[in-house]
Design an enzyme around this catalytic site. Structure first.
Site, PDB file in Angstrom:
ATOM      1  N   GLU A  79      44.555  31.536  45.419  1.00 20.78           N
ATOM      2  CA  GLU A  79      43.373  31.851  44.605  1.00 20.78           C
ATOM      3  C   GLU A  79      42.146  31.174  45.219  1.00 20.78           C
ATOM      4  OE1 GLU A  79      41.722  33.492  42.553  1.00 20.78           O
ATOM      5  OE2 GLU A  79      42.185  32.947  40.479  1.00 20.78           O
ATOM      6  N   ASP A  80      40.971  31.753  45.026  1.00 22.76           N
ATOM      7  CA  ASP A  80      39.759  31.128  45.568  1.00 22.76           C
ATOM      8  C   ASP A  80      39.370  29.881  44.762  1.00 22.76           C
ATOM      9  OD1 ASP A  80      39.002  32.609  43.321  1.00 22.76           O
ATOM     10  OD2 ASP A  80      37.371  33.679  44.285  1.00 22.76           O
ATOM     11  N   ASP A  82      38.619  27.776  37.701  1.00 19.61           N
ATOM     12  CA  ASP A  82      37.463  27.252  36.964  1.00 19.61           C
ATOM     13  C   ASP A  82      37.935  26.916  35.541  1.00 19.61           C
ATOM     14  OD1 ASP A  82      34.915  26.745  36.013  1.00 19.61           O
ATOM     15  OD2 ASP A  82      34.213  28.804  36.099  1.00 19.61           O
ATOM     16  N   PHE A 136      28.010  26.630  40.929  1.00 21.71           N
ATOM     17  CA  PHE A 136      28.414  27.994  41.245  1.00 21.71           C
ATOM     18  C   PHE A 136      28.373  28.158  42.757  1.00 21.71           C
ATOM     19  CE2 PHE A 136      28.556  32.474  41.805  1.00 21.71           C
ATOM     20  CZ  PHE A 136      29.506  32.843  40.862  1.00 21.71           C
ATOM     21  N   ARG A 177      29.864  36.598  50.619  1.00 18.69           N
ATOM     22  CA  ARG A 177      31.274  36.331  50.920  1.00 18.69           C
ATOM     23  C   ARG A 177      31.483  35.997  52.399  1.00 18.69           C
ATOM     24  NH1 ARG A 177      34.495  38.024  46.514  1.00 18.69           N
ATOM     25  NH2 ARG A 177      33.723  39.827  45.397  1.00 18.69           N
TER      26      ARG A 177
HETATM   27  P1  IMP Z   1      38.682  31.153  35.611  1.00 21.63           P
HETATM   28  O1  IMP Z   1      39.540  32.118  34.836  1.00 21.63           O
HETATM   29  O2  IMP Z   1      37.531  30.649  34.802  1.00 21.63           O
HETATM   30  O3  IMP Z   1      39.483  30.028  36.222  1.00 21.63           O
HETATM   31  O4  IMP Z   1      37.973  32.026  36.705  1.00 21.63           O
HETATM   32  C1  IMP Z   1      38.395  32.115  37.984  1.00 21.63           C
HETATM   33  C2  IMP Z   1      37.602  33.184  38.715  1.00 21.63           C
HETATM   34  O5  IMP Z   1      36.195  33.170  38.423  1.00 21.63           O
HETATM   35  C3  IMP Z   1      37.700  32.883  40.204  1.00 21.63           C
HETATM   36  O6  IMP Z   1      38.843  33.471  40.754  1.00 21.63           O
HETATM   37  C4  IMP Z   1      36.423  33.451  40.733  1.00 21.63           C
HETATM   38  O7  IMP Z   1      36.600  34.823  41.020  1.00 21.63           O
HETATM   39  C5  IMP Z   1      35.430  33.305  39.592  1.00 21.63           C
HETATM   40  N1  IMP Z   1      34.615  32.092  39.814  1.00 21.63           N
HETATM   41  C6  IMP Z   1      34.659  30.935  39.106  1.00 21.63           C
HETATM   42  N2  IMP Z   1      33.784  30.034  39.590  1.00 21.63           N
HETATM   43  C7  IMP Z   1      33.174  30.642  40.648  1.00 21.63           C
HETATM   44  C8  IMP Z   1      32.173  30.204  41.591  1.00 21.63           C
HETATM   45  O8  IMP Z   1      31.680  29.060  41.572  1.00 21.63           O
HETATM   46  N3  IMP Z   1      31.810  31.113  42.536  1.00 21.63           N
HETATM   47  C9  IMP Z   1      32.350  32.354  42.619  1.00 21.63           C
HETATM   48  N4  IMP Z   1      33.286  32.791  41.775  1.00 21.63           N
HETATM   49  C10 IMP Z   1      33.698  31.946  40.790  1.00 21.63           C
END
Ligand code: IMP
Length: 176
Positions: A98-99, A102, A151, A164
């Protein structure tokens, strides 16, 4: 469109060093076995490509695309799969790549979802563990970089589909 600046956060060389460390651990932990790697699109595509080239264990690669839905633009915890994996994970060791984690809601939902297919094991590898907004506890077995907040874009991460392609990671800062 609001004006914003990109502030450098993690240099490409630093990212590569973190990947070296993660790969050493993954190769060691899965020695003697094989792995199905599931990349979460789109953000993980560069991280995954750089990671798999460091792995010496046998790997198969697949991709999933997850979309969160709900009224707000923030992650709601309601997730749907818009592109599913094609490999069978039954009795296999699975590593989700996963990237960013959050709030944790997306990955928590997906971990739960995958368990119904009875993999041998599931672990999570995230390039960035961004912990300030975490809402559910998720085990991140391999975390490249831990950051409190911000962010981020670059190295696969986007802001409205842009940036990207940047080789390093930058923080988006809006002009006051
Ligand atoms: P979560 O469900 O809140 O953990 O969201 C995860 C997803 O939100 C990641 O896989 C990203 O695609 C997106 N995301 C969360 N923070 C960032 C950020 O700082 N930059 C870009 N995408 C983000």
């Amino acid at each position: 469109m609001e004006e914003y600046q990109l502030v450098p956060r993690i240099k490409p060389e630093e990212l590569q060093k973190r990947l070296d460390d993660l790969a050493v651990r993954i190769n060691r932990d899965y020695e003697g076995t094989s792995l199905i790697i599931i990349g979460v699109l789109k953000g993980a595509f560069i991280f995954l490509a750089d990671m798999v080239r460091r792995l010496s264990i046998p790997v198969e690669v697949d991709f999933v695309r997850l979309a969160s839905y709900g009224e707000s633009s923030e992650t709601s915890g309601k997730v749907k799969i818009t592109k599913d994996i094609e490999l069978s994970i039954k009795d296999r060791n699975v590593l989700i790549v996963e990237d960013i984690v959050d709030t944790g809601l997306t990955i928590a939902w997906y971990l739960d979802h995958l368990r119904q297919y009875h993999p041998e094991s599931i672990k999570v590898c995230a390039l960035i563990d961004k912990f300030e907004r975490r809402q559910v506890e998720v085990p991140i077995d391999y975390a490249g970089i831990r950051l409190e907040k911000g962010f981020l874009v670059g190295y696969g991460l986007d802001f409205s589909e842009k940036h990207r392609n940047l080789p390093g990671i930058y923080e988006v800062q809006f002009q006051k």
